[in-house]
Every structure is written in C-alpha cells, then in structure tokens.
Design a protein around this motif. Sequence first.
Motif, short mmCIF file in Angstrom:
data_model
loop_
_atom_site.label_atom_id
_atom_site.label_comp_id
_atom_site.label_asym_id
_atom_site.label_seq_id
_atom_site.Cartn_x
_atom_site.Cartn_y
_atom_site.Cartn_z
N ASP A 24 0.85 -1.19 0.00
CA ASP A 24 0.00 0.00 0.00
C ASP A 24 0.89 1.23 0.00
OD1 ASP A 24 -2.42 -1.36 0.05
OD2 ASP A 24 -2.32 -1.60 2.23
N ALA A 25 0.59 2.17 -0.88
CA ALA A 25 1.37 3.40 -0.97
C ALA A 25 0.43 4.59 -1.03
CB ALA A 25 2.27 3.38 -2.20
N TRP A 26 0.86 5.66 -0.42
CA TRP A 26 0.08 6.90 -0.39
C TRP A 26 0.32 7.66 -1.69
CZ3 TRP A 26 -3.75 8.94 2.30
CH2 TRP A 26 -4.01 10.30 2.17
N ILE A 27 -0.77 8.11 -2.30
CA ILE A 27 -0.70 8.91 -3.52
C ILE A 27 -1.09 10.33 -3.13
CG2 ILE A 27 -1.57 9.22 -5.86
CD1 ILE A 27 -0.02 6.60 -5.43
N PRO A 28 -0.35 11.36 -3.44
CA PRO A 28 0.83 11.45 -4.29
C PRO A 28 2.06 10.92 -3.57
CG PRO A 28 0.33 13.60 -3.40
CD PRO A 28 -0.76 12.69 -2.93
N GLY A 29 2.93 10.33 -4.33
CA GLY A 29 4.14 9.79 -3.74
C GLY A 29 5.09 9.24 -4.77
N THR A 30 6.12 8.56 -4.25
CA THR A 30 7.18 7.99 -5.10
C THR A 30 7.34 6.52 -4.74
OG1 THR A 30 8.31 10.11 -5.13
CG2 THR A 30 9.60 8.21 -5.76
N TRP A 31 7.57 5.69 -5.75
CA TRP A 31 7.81 4.26 -5.54
C TRP A 31 9.14 3.93 -6.20
CZ3 TRP A 31 4.86 -0.32 -8.11
CH2 TRP A 31 5.11 -1.50 -7.41
N ASN A 32 10.11 3.53 -5.39
CA ASN A 32 11.44 3.17 -5.89
C ASN A 32 11.55 1.67 -5.98
OD1 ASN A 32 12.47 5.86 -5.97
ND2 ASN A 32 12.69 5.77 -3.74
N LEU A 33 11.82 1.17 -7.17
CA LEU A 33 12.02 -0.26 -7.39
C LEU A 33 13.51 -0.51 -7.48
CD1 LEU A 33 9.24 -0.80 -10.03
CD2 LEU A 33 9.13 -1.22 -7.59
N LEU A 34 14.04 -1.32 -6.55
CA LEU A 34 15.47 -1.60 -6.48
C LEU A 34 15.70 -3.08 -6.72
CD1 LEU A 34 16.26 0.48 -3.29
CD2 LEU A 34 16.61 1.16 -5.65
N TYR A 35 16.86 -3.40 -7.28
CA TYR A 35 17.24 -4.78 -7.54
C TYR A 35 18.16 -5.26 -6.47
CZ TYR A 35 19.07 -8.88 -9.90
OH TYR A 35 19.45 -10.14 -10.23
#
Length: 132
Positions: free
Chosen positions: A121-132
């Motif tokens: 669950d993420a709050w909008i507006p926001g940022t989602w960082n996908l890391l490997y």
Amino acid sequence: MKSKIAVASVVTVALLALTVGSITFAPRSVTADPGKVTLVENGVALEKTPGVSVEQVATEGERNMLQVNNNTPFIIIVYIGGIRIGWMRPYRTGLIRGLMTGYHRLYAHSQYGTTSWGPRDAWIPGTWNLLY
C-alpha cells in the motif's frame, strides 16, 4: 455509347452514396440540460452524457500522480489496484497521473515474472522506488 454508360454508372454510384449517407447519419439534438445530448437513430432517442464536468472536478478535488523509479536492469510491468497500468524500461522514471489521493495497492513484476515488487500500500501522491 461507352461514354453514356460510364456517365450513367458514375451518376448511379453518386446517388446511391448520397442515399446511404442520409440514412446512416442521424440528426443530433441538444436538450435543455447542457450535460445531456440526445441522439436520434432510426426513430429511437438515445441519451449520452459527457465524461467529466467542471462541477464534478471541483467537488472531487485535485487528482495526483505517482512517480515510479525503475532502478533495475529489468523491463517491469506496473499494476495499481490490480489493474495493469503499463510497462517501463530499465533505469527509467515514469509519472502516472490522474490518481485519487489516498492509499493504493501497488504491484510490479519483471517482464517474464522472475522478480516482483509488492503488493504494498502506498500513499498517492508519492514515489515508488524499485530496487534490484
């Protein structure tokens, strides 16, 4: 003789096209309510409402965006609320606009499904960082 047949053929095709066009195109009339448009097709009245009015946008408030940072070497496919939104190339940043303010369920997976992120669950507006 051949020219008369050619002229008659052209006139016949033109008249046929005008007749078919007048049958298929229905007149459109606007009712007293500016939000409704009444279409008349083959004697049947159909009502159609437009997408979003200014009043609806004013009452709902502002729509926001999610910034997705793909810091992986994979092409990823992004889902919001279980609906596939799109895909992103490796090491790119994407903006998803038009989301309602609040929590949304985010999920992403690589092109062939070998790696996945979420669901979370993420709050909008926001940022989602996908890391490997």
